[in-house]
Design an enzyme around this catalytic site. Structure first.
Site, PDB file in Angstrom:
ATOM      1  N   THR A  47       0.785  -1.413  -0.102  1.00  0.00           N
ATOM      2  CA  THR A  47       0.012   0.112  -0.047  1.00  0.00           C
ATOM      3  C   THR A  47       0.596   1.434   0.088  1.00  0.00           C
ATOM      4  O   THR A  47       1.592   1.568   0.612  1.00  0.00           O
ATOM      5  CB  THR A  47      -0.905   0.125   1.157  1.00  0.00           C
ATOM      6  OG1 THR A  47      -1.834  -0.979   1.015  1.00  0.00           O
ATOM      7  CG2 THR A  47      -1.945   1.389   1.348  1.00  0.00           C
ATOM      8  N   ASP A  63      -3.364   3.082  -3.962  1.00  0.00           N
ATOM      9  CA  ASP A  63      -2.835   2.136  -5.020  1.00  0.00           C
ATOM     10  C   ASP A  63      -4.129   0.978  -5.027  1.00  0.00           C
ATOM     11  O   ASP A  63      -5.107   1.086  -4.275  1.00  0.00           O
ATOM     12  CB  ASP A  63      -1.573   1.968  -5.081  1.00  0.00           C
ATOM     13  CG  ASP A  63      -1.354   0.713  -3.923  1.00  0.00           C
ATOM     14  OD1 ASP A  63      -0.807  -0.361  -3.947  1.00  0.00           O
ATOM     15  OD2 ASP A  63      -1.788   1.041  -2.726  1.00  0.00           O
ATOM     16  N   ARG A  65      -2.942  -2.525  -5.063  1.00  0.00           N
ATOM     17  CA  ARG A  65      -2.458  -3.891  -4.846  1.00  0.00           C
ATOM     18  C   ARG A  65      -2.608  -4.484  -3.547  1.00  0.00           C
ATOM     19  O   ARG A  65      -2.254  -3.835  -2.698  1.00  0.00           O
ATOM     20  CB  ARG A  65      -0.948  -3.941  -5.524  1.00  0.00           C
ATOM     21  CG  ARG A  65      -0.120  -5.056  -5.184  1.00  0.00           C
ATOM     22  CD  ARG A  65       1.413  -4.772  -5.396  1.00  0.00           C
ATOM     23  NE  ARG A  65       1.752  -4.811  -6.865  1.00  0.00           N
ATOM     24  CZ  ARG A  65       2.927  -4.839  -7.402  1.00  0.00           C
ATOM     25  NH1 ARG A  65       3.938  -4.594  -6.428  1.00  0.00           N
ATOM     26  NH2 ARG A  65       3.038  -4.475  -8.612  1.00  0.00           N
ATOM     27  N   LYS A  79      -9.127   0.169  -1.848  1.00  0.00           N
ATOM     28  CA  LYS A  79      -8.712   0.653  -0.534  1.00  0.00           C
ATOM     29  C   LYS A  79      -9.386   1.900   0.237  1.00  0.00           C
ATOM     30  O   LYS A  79      -9.248   2.182   1.080  1.00  0.00           O
ATOM     31  CB  LYS A  79      -7.182   0.917  -0.659  1.00  0.00           C
ATOM     32  CG  LYS A  79      -6.445  -0.432  -0.908  1.00  0.00           C
ATOM     33  CD  LYS A  79      -4.961  -0.130  -0.940  1.00  0.00           C
ATOM     34  CE  LYS A  79      -4.291  -1.355  -1.618  1.00  0.00           C
ATOM     35  NZ  LYS A  79      -2.837  -1.344  -1.536  1.00  0.00           N
ATOM     36  N   GLY A  93      -2.484  -1.634   5.867  1.00  0.00           N
ATOM     37  CA  GLY A  93      -1.973  -2.648   6.819  1.00  0.00           C
ATOM     38  C   GLY A  93      -2.720  -4.114   6.592  1.00  0.00           C
ATOM     39  O   GLY A  93      -2.828  -4.496   5.381  1.00  0.00           O
ATOM     40  N   SER A 175       3.375   1.083   3.246  1.00  0.00           N
ATOM     41  CA  SER A 175       4.789   0.901   3.165  1.00  0.00           C
ATOM     42  C   SER A 175       5.110   2.271   1.868  1.00  0.00           C
ATOM     43  O   SER A 175       6.483   2.356   1.994  1.00  0.00           O
ATOM     44  CB  SER A 175       4.935  -0.478   2.226  1.00  0.00           C
ATOM     45  OG  SER A 175       4.201  -0.766   1.194  1.00  0.00           O
ATOM     46  N   ASP A 212       7.942   1.452  -4.346  1.00  0.00           N
ATOM     47  CA  ASP A 212       7.800   0.666  -3.315  1.00  0.00           C
ATOM     48  C   ASP A 212       7.385  -0.594  -3.807  1.00  0.00           C
ATOM     49  O   ASP A 212       6.400  -0.689  -4.635  1.00  0.00           O
ATOM     50  CB  ASP A 212       6.656   1.177  -2.392  1.00  0.00           C
ATOM     51  CG  ASP A 212       6.413   0.244  -1.368  1.00  0.00           C
ATOM     52  OD1 ASP A 212       5.187   0.073  -0.966  1.00  0.00           O
ATOM     53  OD2 ASP A 212       7.301  -0.341  -0.681  1.00  0.00           O
ATOM     54  N   SER A 215       3.404  -1.744  -3.197  1.00  0.00           N
ATOM     55  CA  SER A 215       2.318  -1.015  -3.898  1.00  0.00           C
ATOM     56  C   SER A 215       2.451  -1.250  -5.319  1.00  0.00           C
ATOM     57  O   SER A 215       3.632  -1.023  -5.815  1.00  0.00           O
ATOM     58  CB  SER A 215       2.399   0.359  -3.606  1.00  0.00           C
ATOM     59  OG  SER A 215       2.717   0.700  -2.179  1.00  0.00           O
TER      60      SER A 215
END
Lengths: 280, 235
Positions: A47, A63, A65, A79, A93, A175, A212, A215
């Protein structure tokens, strides 16, 4: 004092429920390994989520994923969760925790709104979320970005799994939050226009997606203003799957046919039985 | 990947950049801390309170403009240090209790009452909580008062008190420069100077300096931005 007792009961109840939950999970893990399988890993949204307050409201971005370990479990998950007509919440999380937490608070907030006869306030949703997460002492792994517009204007909160909250003009979580925050710190200005805010959020999420590993995929946006909510899913398909330029299939006739033999197979009906369905 | 969860302030081993380079998407839960430098000083007629503005999760600054001076009642504030979640929760509970008590009494509550409510929560749940709090305010009976409720739940009234991780660097400065009988402006300058020195040396403190003075007239809040802080270093 009543509240003090509740606080006390919280801790008492907390130790009982959390302990029993932990022991049950421990027992399950042992039993599962005896049979030879493993307990499924919690699916997490690696995320990048973020939010920004602009002139007329808030823009939330995320995002899409969802990861299970190193594998992408869902390439296009949502999300940004609905809390109330004027309040939305992004969740990072543990995916189940964010989903369930936001649904619970959304339900309670609707009941609260019916009792008061008013549109719910973002501060109310924030209080409900932080008190619940604090009660579970961080074991509910939900890091949230809560945003909305109410009678007092636009508000944006970041809520951490242990129950602390910050009220800020721009927040990032997950993240990919460091990548997104870098974009915000560079280009945020107070009182932006809607298009500038949407572009900023889009760029922040893109920074998280491309820098990242947790994500990826597309960028969802949710623009909340006093009059309307614009849930744009997807706003930007940053990672569109490519179209193959060629095909391995060979056309009929590529290989020359020498002989052809067709043999029909005759099937003899041996037995037929009819069983009527009991419809009454 | 197991989700690491830690409820105490002993943060999980810093995974940091080393882990990220191994290619693992890290969602590591550090506890959100206000490690902080906080300070409160009494003067004749009120109190001056001050705090830095940094909240950290591990090595990342989650909020660089935190307001750690939390209103408990009209003329009673608290300075929060320790776990952000714990201190926010306690402050909200005490604010509720004190508001209720004040309505029952039909008069403004005493600072000592607020301090005792903090002490009651912090001492009873001392094993579960990480909270260091300075309670400061003005009431009609005793004027300006500062009470310290450190980790563990002790309660003590002091004319001047510092707290948080950055406080260790300024005990000497406090002992040398605090004199009883200072007025409001001198207290403000002392607090600003002390906090600047602590923020300069403590990694967990930084951002801006938030000051507030509480007296019979009311509450006056000030912010000193980073570039306006008093400078001490010549090298």
């Amino acid at each position: 004092f009543f509240f003090f007792l509740i606080f006390e009961v919280f801790f008492g109840v907390f130790s009982f429920t959390i302990n029993s939950a932990i022991t049950i999970n421990a027992v399950l893990e042992v039993e599962a390994s005896k049979v030879g399988c493993s307990v499924p890993a919690a699916r997490k949204t690696g995320t990048t989520i973020c939010g920004v307050v602009f002139k007329d409201g808030v823009v939330l971005g995320a995002d899409t994923r969802a990861t299970e370990g190193m594998i992408v479990a869902d390439k296009n998950c949502s999300k940004i969760h609905y809390i109330s007509p004027n309040i939305y919440c992004c969740g990072a999380g543990t995916a189940a925790d964010t989903e369930m937490t936001t649904q619970l608070i959304s339900s309670n907030l609707e009941l609260h709104s019916l009792s008061t006869g008013r549109l719910p306030r973002v501060a109310t949703a924030n209080r409900m979320l932080k008190q619940m997460l604090f009660r579970y002492q961080g074991y509910i792994g939900a890091a949230l970005v809560l945003g909305g517009v109410d009678c007092n204007g636009p508000h944006l909160y970041s809520i951490y799994p242990h129950g602390s909250t910050d009220k800020l003009p721009y927040v990032t979580m997950g993240s990919g939050s460091l990548a997104a925050m870098a974009v915000f710190e560079d280009r945020y200005k107070p009182d932006m226009e809607e298009d500038a805010a949407k572009q900023l959020v889009r760029d922040a999420i893109a920074a998280g997606i491309f820098n990242d590993l947790g994500s990826g995929s597309n960028i969802d946006l949710c623009v909340i203003t006093k009059s309307k909510v614009n849930y744009i899913r997807p706003h930007d398909e940053a990672n569109k799957k490519g179209v193959r330029t060629g095909d391995y299939k060979y056309k009929r006739g590529t290989t020359g046919v020498l002989t052809k033999a067709v043999t029909p197979i005759d099937l003899e009906l041996l037995e037929e039985s009819v069983q009527t369905m009991d419809t009454s | 990947m197991k989700l690491r969860l830690f409820k105490q302030e002993r943060c999980c081993p810093r995974m940091g950049p080393g882990c990220l380079s191994a290619g693992l998407p890290v969602v590591c839960l550090f506890v959100v801390m206000c490690q902080t430098t906080i300070m409160a000083v009494e003067y004749d007629g009120g109190v001056v309170i001050g705090a830095d503005s940094r909240t950290t999760t591990g090595a990342y600054i989650a909020n660089r403009v935190t307001d750690k001076l939390t209103r408990i009642h009209n003329k009673i504030y608290c300075c929060r240090s320790g776990s952000a979640a714990d201190t926010q929760a306690i402050a909200e509970i005490v604010a509720y209790q004190l508001g209720f008590h004040s309505i029952e009494l039909d008069e403004p509550p005493l600072v000592e009452t607020a301090a005792n409510l903090f002490r009651a929560s912090c001492y009873r749940y001392r094993e579960e909580l990480t909270a260091g709090i300075l309670v400061a305010g003005w009431d009609k009976r005793k004027g300006g008062q500062v009470y310290s409720v450190p980790i563990g739940g002790m309660l003590v009234r002091q004319p001047v008190s510092v707290g948080g991780s950055g406080s260790t660097y300024i005990y000497g400065f406090m002992d040398a420069n605090y004199k009883p009988g200072m007025n409001k402006e001198q207290c403000m300058e002392l607090t600003a100077a002390a906090l600047s020195l602590a923020m300069e040396r403590d990694g967990s403190s930084g951002g801006v300096v938030r000051l507030a003075s509480i007296s019979e007239e009311g509450v006056e809040r000030r912010v000193i931005l980073g570039n306006q802080l008093p400078k001490f270093s010549t090298h």
